[in-house]
Motif scaffolding. Structure first.
Motif, PDB file in Angstrom:
ATOM      1  N   HIS A  33       0.822  -1.214   0.000  1.00  0.00           N
ATOM      2  CA  HIS A  33       0.000   0.000   0.000  1.00  0.00           C
ATOM      3  C   HIS A  33       0.855   1.264   0.000  1.00  0.00           C
ATOM      4  CE1 HIS A  33      -4.353  -1.316   0.839  1.00  0.00           C
ATOM      5  NE2 HIS A  33      -3.686  -2.344   0.376  1.00  0.00           N
ATOM      6  N   CYS A  34       1.901   1.301   0.835  1.00  0.00           N
ATOM      7  CA  CYS A  34       2.740   2.496   0.866  1.00  0.00           C
ATOM      8  C   CYS A  34       4.063   2.276   0.146  1.00  0.00           C
ATOM      9  CB  CYS A  34       2.985   2.971   2.301  1.00  0.00           C
ATOM     10  SG  CYS A  34       3.849   1.777   3.343  1.00  0.00           S
ATOM     11  N   GLY A  35       4.349   1.024  -0.212  1.00  0.00           N
ATOM     12  CA  GLY A  35       5.553   0.725  -0.982  1.00  0.00           C
ATOM     13  C   GLY A  35       6.825   0.711  -0.167  1.00  0.00           C
ATOM     14  N   GLU A  36       6.704   0.842   1.147  1.00  0.00           N
ATOM     15  CA  GLU A  36       7.899   0.908   1.980  1.00  0.00           C
ATOM     16  C   GLU A  36       8.275  -0.459   2.542  1.00  0.00           C
ATOM     17  OE1 GLU A  36       8.079   3.950   4.903  1.00  0.00           O
ATOM     18  OE2 GLU A  36       7.229   5.475   3.579  1.00  0.00           O
ATOM     19  N   ILE A  37       9.566  -0.625   2.781  1.00  0.00           N
ATOM     20  CA  ILE A  37      10.047  -1.810   3.483  1.00  0.00           C
ATOM     21  C   ILE A  37       9.841  -1.557   4.973  1.00  0.00           C
ATOM     22  CG2 ILE A  37      12.010  -3.328   3.902  1.00  0.00           C
ATOM     23  CD1 ILE A  37      11.140  -3.163   0.933  1.00  0.00           C
ATOM     24  N   ILE A  38       9.117  -2.449   5.608  1.00  0.00           N
ATOM     25  CA  ILE A  38       8.804  -2.244   7.019  1.00  0.00           C
ATOM     26  C   ILE A  38       9.401  -3.382   7.852  1.00  0.00           C
ATOM     27  CG2 ILE A  38       6.719  -0.886   6.590  1.00  0.00           C
ATOM     28  CD1 ILE A  38       6.073  -4.321   7.758  1.00  0.00           C
ATOM     29  N   THR A  39       9.668  -3.079   9.107  1.00  0.00           N
ATOM     30  CA  THR A  39      10.081  -4.102  10.055  1.00  0.00           C
ATOM     31  C   THR A  39       8.824  -4.592  10.765  1.00  0.00           C
ATOM     32  OG1 THR A  39      12.208  -3.017  10.362  1.00  0.00           O
ATOM     33  CG2 THR A  39      11.532  -4.600  12.062  1.00  0.00           C
ATOM     34  N   VAL A  40       8.617  -5.907  10.708  1.00  0.00           N
ATOM     35  CA  VAL A  40       7.366  -6.475  11.226  1.00  0.00           C
ATOM     36  C   VAL A  40       7.080  -6.010  12.658  1.00  0.00           C
ATOM     37  CG1 VAL A  40       6.287  -8.643  11.951  1.00  0.00           C
ATOM     38  CG2 VAL A  40       7.333  -8.453   9.687  1.00  0.00           C
ATOM     39  N   GLY A  41       8.117  -5.942  13.500  1.00  0.00           N
ATOM     40  CA  GLY A  41       7.929  -5.584  14.900  1.00  0.00           C
ATOM     41  C   GLY A  41       7.423  -4.169  15.129  1.00  0.00           C
ATOM     42  N   CYS A  57       0.022  -1.639   9.062  1.00  0.00           N
ATOM     43  CA  CYS A  57       1.314  -1.115   8.637  1.00  0.00           C
ATOM     44  C   CYS A  57       1.863  -0.130   9.676  1.00  0.00           C
ATOM     45  CB  CYS A  57       1.115  -0.410   7.297  1.00  0.00           C
ATOM     46  SG  CYS A  57       2.598   0.362   6.633  1.00  0.00           S
ATOM     47  N   PRO A  58       3.170  -0.157   9.931  1.00  0.00           N
ATOM     48  CA  PRO A  58       3.771   0.813  10.862  1.00  0.00           C
ATOM     49  C   PRO A  58       3.502   2.264  10.450  1.00  0.00           C
ATOM     50  CG  PRO A  58       5.347  -0.917  10.332  1.00  0.00           C
ATOM     51  CD  PRO A  58       4.165  -1.105   9.418  1.00  0.00           C
ATOM     52  N   ASN A  59       3.196   2.479   9.174  1.00  0.00           N
ATOM     53  CA  ASN A  59       2.935   3.838   8.694  1.00  0.00           C
ATOM     54  C   ASN A  59       1.468   4.253   8.846  1.00  0.00           C
ATOM     55  OD1 ASN A  59       5.641   4.255   7.895  1.00  0.00           O
ATOM     56  ND2 ASN A  59       5.278   3.042   6.064  1.00  0.00           N
ATOM     57  N   ALA A  60       0.643   3.379   9.447  1.00  0.00           N
ATOM     58  CA  ALA A  60      -0.739   3.759   9.735  1.00  0.00           C
ATOM     59  C   ALA A  60      -0.733   4.920  10.716  1.00  0.00           C
ATOM     60  CB  ALA A  60      -1.477   2.565  10.341  1.00  0.00           C
ATOM     61  N   PRO A  61      -1.705   5.832  10.681  1.00  0.00           N
ATOM     62  CA  PRO A  61      -2.879   5.805   9.790  1.00  0.00           C
ATOM     63  C   PRO A  61      -2.646   6.405   8.405  1.00  0.00           C
ATOM     64  CG  PRO A  61      -3.077   7.605  11.344  1.00  0.00           C
ATOM     65  CD  PRO A  61      -1.789   6.880  11.688  1.00  0.00           C
ATOM     66  N   VAL A  67      -1.621  -6.439   7.604  1.00  0.00           N
ATOM     67  CA  VAL A  67      -0.678  -7.552   7.520  1.00  0.00           C
ATOM     68  C   VAL A  67      -0.832  -8.365   6.219  1.00  0.00           C
ATOM     69  CG1 VAL A  67      -2.189  -9.130   8.814  1.00  0.00           C
ATOM     70  CG2 VAL A  67       0.283  -9.449   8.892  1.00  0.00           C
ATOM     71  N   ILE A  68      -2.032  -8.410   5.675  1.00  0.00           N
ATOM     72  CA  ILE A  68      -2.225  -9.185   4.438  1.00  0.00           C
ATOM     73  C   ILE A  68      -1.670  -8.464   3.213  1.00  0.00           C
ATOM     74  CG2 ILE A  68      -4.246 -10.429   5.316  1.00  0.00           C
ATOM     75  CD1 ILE A  68      -5.988  -8.561   3.579  1.00  0.00           C
ATOM     76  N   ASP A  69      -1.278  -7.211   3.386  1.00  0.00           N
ATOM     77  CA  ASP A  69      -0.711  -6.437   2.275  1.00  0.00           C
ATOM     78  C   ASP A  69       0.805  -6.445   2.282  1.00  0.00           C
ATOM     79  OD1 ASP A  69      -3.318  -5.483   1.366  1.00  0.00           O
ATOM     80  OD2 ASP A  69      -3.324  -4.307   3.197  1.00  0.00           O
ATOM     81  N   TRP A  70       1.396  -7.256   3.150  1.00  0.00           N
ATOM     82  CA  TRP A  70       2.851  -7.323   3.226  1.00  0.00           C
ATOM     83  C   TRP A  70       3.357  -8.482   2.401  1.00  0.00           C
ATOM     84  CZ3 TRP A  70       3.182  -6.881   9.301  1.00  0.00           C
ATOM     85  CH2 TRP A  70       2.650  -5.650   9.701  1.00  0.00           C
ATOM     86  N   ILE A  71       4.318  -8.189   1.535  1.00  0.00           N
ATOM     87  CA  ILE A  71       4.876  -9.223   0.672  1.00  0.00           C
ATOM     88  C   ILE A  71       6.377  -9.345   0.949  1.00  0.00           C
ATOM     89  CG2 ILE A  71       3.127  -8.847  -1.102  1.00  0.00           C
ATOM     90  CD1 ILE A  71       5.282  -7.326  -2.713  1.00  0.00           C
TER      91      ILE A  71
END
Ligand SMILES: [Zn+2]
Length: 75
Positions: A33-41, A57-61, A67-71
């Motif tokens: 959704h935001c195209g960023e690499i995120i750390t799951v924690g 996503c850590p970038n919410a809101p 979580v289903i949008d993480w690849i």
């Protein structure tokens, strides 16, 4: 949606992650959704008006990915 604070994030993930293969807090994922690499924690948890909780996503809101949008990184 109301953000709720999670004390034990690894336990929360184990109990609420919708897929069979468990995530680790140190895993890196790409949020589509935001195209960023995120750390799951760094995930956030939001609760909707019905009491359902979402791993977000850590970038919410700013980002509405969950979580289903993480690849996997690199795809
Ligand atoms: Zn995102």
């Amino acid at each position: 949606m109301t953000e709720i604070k999670i004390g034990d994030k690894q336990k929360y993930l184990l109990e609420n992650y919708p897929f069979a293969e468990p995530l680790k807090l140190t895993d890196k994922k790409k949020c589509i959704h935001c195209g960023e690499i995120i750390t799951v924690g760094d995930f956030k948890v939001f609760k909707d008006a019905f009491g359902d909780e979402y791993i977000c996503c850590p970038n919410a809101p700013d980002c509405d990915g969950t979580v289903i949008d993480w690849i996997p990184v690199g795809e």
